[in-house]
Design a protein around this motif. Structure first.
Motif, PDB file in Angstrom:
ATOM      1  N   MET A 121      48.681  39.026  37.070  1.00  0.00           N
ATOM      2  CA  MET A 121      48.840  38.369  38.357  1.00  0.00           C
ATOM      3  C   MET A 121      48.152  39.217  39.424  1.00  0.00           C
ATOM      4  O   MET A 121      48.406  40.419  39.510  1.00  0.00           O
ATOM      5  CB  MET A 121      50.331  38.211  38.655  1.00  0.00           C
ATOM      6  CG  MET A 121      50.628  37.591  39.991  1.00  0.00           C
ATOM      7  SD  MET A 121      52.405  37.301  40.116  1.00  0.00           S
ATOM      8  CE  MET A 121      52.390  36.277  41.534  1.00  0.00           C
ATOM      9  N   PRO A 122      47.300  38.615  40.230  1.00  0.00           N
ATOM     10  CA  PRO A 122      46.600  39.399  41.253  1.00  0.00           C
ATOM     11  C   PRO A 122      47.567  39.937  42.310  1.00  0.00           C
ATOM     12  O   PRO A 122      48.558  39.300  42.639  1.00  0.00           O
ATOM     13  CB  PRO A 122      45.609  38.410  41.868  1.00  0.00           C
ATOM     14  CG  PRO A 122      45.861  37.092  41.247  1.00  0.00           C
ATOM     15  CD  PRO A 122      46.925  37.233  40.217  1.00  0.00           C
ATOM     16  N   THR A 123      47.233  41.111  42.812  1.00  0.00           N
ATOM     17  CA  THR A 123      48.061  41.728  43.844  1.00  0.00           C
ATOM     18  C   THR A 123      47.743  41.134  45.211  1.00  0.00           C
ATOM     19  O   THR A 123      46.621  40.691  45.455  1.00  0.00           O
ATOM     20  CB  THR A 123      47.862  43.257  43.871  1.00  0.00           C
ATOM     21  OG1 THR A 123      48.700  43.813  44.866  1.00  0.00           O
ATOM     22  CG2 THR A 123      46.427  43.636  44.171  1.00  0.00           C
ATOM     23  N   LYS A 124      48.727  41.132  46.090  1.00  0.00           N
ATOM     24  CA  LYS A 124      48.519  40.658  47.458  1.00  0.00           C
ATOM     25  C   LYS A 124      48.175  41.815  48.388  1.00  0.00           C
ATOM     26  O   LYS A 124      47.946  41.612  49.562  1.00  0.00           O
ATOM     27  CB  LYS A 124      49.763  39.928  47.966  1.00  0.00           C
ATOM     28  CG  LYS A 124      50.026  38.642  47.218  1.00  0.00           C
ATOM     29  CD  LYS A 124      51.149  37.863  47.827  1.00  0.00           C
ATOM     30  CE  LYS A 124      51.343  36.588  47.019  1.00  0.00           C
ATOM     31  NZ  LYS A 124      51.939  35.539  47.783  1.00  0.00           N
ATOM     32  N   LYS A 125      48.153  43.014  47.832  1.00  0.00           N
ATOM     33  CA  LYS A 125      47.814  44.187  48.633  1.00  0.00           C
ATOM     34  C   LYS A 125      46.311  44.246  48.840  1.00  0.00           C
ATOM     35  O   LYS A 125      45.533  43.868  47.987  1.00  0.00           O
ATOM     36  CB  LYS A 125      48.296  45.465  47.942  1.00  0.00           C
ATOM     37  CG  LYS A 125      49.798  45.558  47.838  1.00  0.00           C
ATOM     38  CD  LYS A 125      50.193  46.847  47.160  1.00  0.00           C
ATOM     39  CE  LYS A 125      51.694  46.960  47.046  1.00  0.00           C
ATOM     40  NZ  LYS A 125      52.086  48.201  46.395  1.00  0.00           N
ATOM     41  N   ARG A 126      45.921  44.766  50.004  1.00  0.00           N
ATOM     42  CA  ARG A 126      44.502  44.925  50.318  1.00  0.00           C
ATOM     43  C   ARG A 126      43.941  46.121  49.569  1.00  0.00           C
ATOM     44  O   ARG A 126      44.607  47.119  49.381  1.00  0.00           O
ATOM     45  CB  ARG A 126      44.328  45.161  51.823  1.00  0.00           C
ATOM     46  CG  ARG A 126      44.944  44.127  52.726  1.00  0.00           C
ATOM     47  CD  ARG A 126      44.059  42.977  53.102  1.00  0.00           C
ATOM     48  NE  ARG A 126      42.678  43.289  53.282  1.00  0.00           N
ATOM     49  CZ  ARG A 126      41.995  43.073  54.392  1.00  0.00           C
ATOM     50  NH1 ARG A 126      42.592  42.596  55.452  1.00  0.00           N
ATOM     51  NH2 ARG A 126      40.707  43.326  54.441  1.00  0.00           N
ATOM     52  N   ARG A 127      42.702  46.022  49.184  1.00  0.00           N
ATOM     53  CA  ARG A 127      42.007  47.138  48.533  1.00  0.00           C
ATOM     54  C   ARG A 127      41.075  47.775  49.559  1.00  0.00           C
ATOM     55  O   ARG A 127      40.492  47.086  50.389  1.00  0.00           O
ATOM     56  CB  ARG A 127      41.193  46.638  47.343  1.00  0.00           C
ATOM     57  CG  ARG A 127      42.059  46.163  46.212  1.00  0.00           C
ATOM     58  CD  ARG A 127      41.189  45.799  45.015  1.00  0.00           C
ATOM     59  NE  ARG A 127      42.015  45.468  43.883  1.00  0.00           N
ATOM     60  CZ  ARG A 127      42.387  46.338  42.945  1.00  0.00           C
ATOM     61  NH1 ARG A 127      41.983  47.589  43.012  1.00  0.00           N
ATOM     62  NH2 ARG A 127      43.132  45.956  41.945  1.00  0.00           N
ATOM     63  N   ILE A 128      40.949  49.096  49.471  1.00  0.00           N
ATOM     64  CA  ILE A 128      40.009  49.805  50.338  1.00  0.00           C
ATOM     65  C   ILE A 128      39.203  50.769  49.474  1.00  0.00           C
ATOM     66  O   ILE A 128      39.696  51.287  48.472  1.00  0.00           O
ATOM     67  CB  ILE A 128      40.711  50.568  51.487  1.00  0.00           C
ATOM     68  CG1 ILE A 128      41.715  51.583  50.956  1.00  0.00           C
ATOM     69  CG2 ILE A 128      41.400  49.595  52.437  1.00  0.00           C
ATOM     70  CD1 ILE A 128      42.323  52.461  52.033  1.00  0.00           C
ATOM     71  N   ALA A 129      37.981  50.985  49.869  1.00  0.00           N
ATOM     72  CA  ALA A 129      37.126  51.936  49.161  1.00  0.00           C
ATOM     73  C   ALA A 129      37.157  53.262  49.921  1.00  0.00           C
ATOM     74  O   ALA A 129      37.070  53.287  51.142  1.00  0.00           O
ATOM     75  CB  ALA A 129      35.708  51.405  49.084  1.00  0.00           C
TER      76      ALA A 129
ATOM     77  N   THR B 109      47.607  55.437  42.771  1.00  0.00           N
ATOM     78  CA  THR B 109      49.036  55.420  43.125  1.00  0.00           C
ATOM     79  C   THR B 109      49.402  56.666  43.915  1.00  0.00           C
ATOM     80  O   THR B 109      50.148  56.591  44.899  1.00  0.00           O
ATOM     81  CB  THR B 109      49.893  55.329  41.847  1.00  0.00           C
ATOM     82  OG1 THR B 109      49.540  54.137  41.137  1.00  0.00           O
ATOM     83  CG2 THR B 109      51.375  55.317  42.161  1.00  0.00           C
ATOM     84  N   LEU B 110      48.877  57.803  43.513  1.00  0.00           N
ATOM     85  CA  LEU B 110      49.121  59.050  44.239  1.00  0.00           C
ATOM     86  C   LEU B 110      48.642  58.928  45.684  1.00  0.00           C
ATOM     87  O   LEU B 110      49.359  59.291  46.616  1.00  0.00           O
ATOM     88  CB  LEU B 110      48.402  60.214  43.546  1.00  0.00           C
ATOM     89  CG  LEU B 110      48.418  61.538  44.312  1.00  0.00           C
ATOM     90  CD1 LEU B 110      49.791  62.188  44.221  1.00  0.00           C
ATOM     91  CD2 LEU B 110      47.351  62.465  43.783  1.00  0.00           C
ATOM     92  N   ILE B 111      47.439  58.402  45.875  1.00  0.00           N
ATOM     93  CA  ILE B 111      46.880  58.261  47.223  1.00  0.00           C
ATOM     94  C   ILE B 111      47.736  57.322  48.062  1.00  0.00           C
ATOM     95  O   ILE B 111      48.032  57.611  49.229  1.00  0.00           O
ATOM     96  CB  ILE B 111      45.414  57.796  47.146  1.00  0.00           C
ATOM     97  CG1 ILE B 111      44.552  58.899  46.518  1.00  0.00           C
ATOM     98  CG2 ILE B 111      44.885  57.399  48.515  1.00  0.00           C
ATOM     99  CD1 ILE B 111      43.151  58.464  46.131  1.00  0.00           C
ATOM    100  N   VAL B 112      48.158  56.205  47.479  1.00  0.00           N
ATOM    101  CA  VAL B 112      49.016  55.271  48.214  1.00  0.00           C
ATOM    102  C   VAL B 112      50.339  55.945  48.579  1.00  0.00           C
ATOM    103  O   VAL B 112      50.825  55.797  49.706  1.00  0.00           O
ATOM    104  CB  VAL B 112      49.250  53.980  47.401  1.00  0.00           C
ATOM    105  CG1 VAL B 112      50.341  53.123  48.030  1.00  0.00           C
ATOM    106  CG2 VAL B 112      47.959  53.186  47.286  1.00  0.00           C
ATOM    107  N   ASP B 113      50.913  56.715  47.648  1.00  0.00           N
ATOM    108  CA  ASP B 113      52.166  57.419  47.935  1.00  0.00           C
ATOM    109  C   ASP B 113      52.002  58.400  49.097  1.00  0.00           C
ATOM    110  O   ASP B 113      52.863  58.492  49.971  1.00  0.00           O
ATOM    111  CB  ASP B 113      52.669  58.160  46.693  1.00  0.00           C
ATOM    112  CG  ASP B 113      53.184  57.235  45.606  1.00  0.00           C
ATOM    113  OD1 ASP B 113      53.396  56.034  45.884  1.00  0.00           O
ATOM    114  OD2 ASP B 113      53.365  57.716  44.469  1.00  0.00           O
ATOM    115  N   ILE B 114      50.890  59.125  49.101  1.00  0.00           N
ATOM    116  CA  ILE B 114      50.629  60.070  50.191  1.00  0.00           C
ATOM    117  C   ILE B 114      50.515  59.321  51.515  1.00  0.00           C
ATOM    118  O   ILE B 114      51.099  59.729  52.530  1.00  0.00           O
ATOM    119  CB  ILE B 114      49.358  60.897  49.907  1.00  0.00           C
ATOM    120  CG1 ILE B 114      49.595  61.850  48.731  1.00  0.00           C
ATOM    121  CG2 ILE B 114      48.909  61.666  51.150  1.00  0.00           C
ATOM    122  CD1 ILE B 114      48.335  62.505  48.187  1.00  0.00           C
TER     123      ILE B 114
END
Length: 86
Positions: free
Chosen positions: A1-9, A33-38
């Motif tokens: 299932m696709p995520t509704k969260k935005r992706r960033i480069a 996941t680590l980057i998102v947690d930070i």
């Protein structure tokens, strides 16, 4: 299932990438996941910084927002120093 969260480069230098890889491996988590947690941990500080910069742009006094930002950072730092007696 696709995520509704935005992706960033993100583009990072080799040293930062190596650090992120190491931290992710030590925590058995994907680097993304680590980057998102930070970033999530930094969210309150980013909100306060955003408010302060908006006030500066509007030529208003940002001192209260800056003080809140600094106090929040100090609290986070002090919390990180707590050591358990386990």
């Amino acid at each position: 299932m696709p995520t509704k969260k935005r992706r960033i480069a993100l583009t990072v230098d080799d040293d930062l990438d190596s650090l992120l890889i190491s931290l992710a491996e030590l925590q058995d988590t994907p680097k993304a996941t680590l980057i998102v947690d930070i970033l999530e941990q930094m969210r309150p500080h980013l909100v306060d910084l955003n408010k302060a910069l908006k006030l500066v742009k509007e030529k208003k006094d940002p001192s209260k927002a800056i003080n809140k930002l600094l106090i929040g950072q100090q609290k986070q730092f002090l919390d990180s120093l707590e050591v358990s007696d386990d």
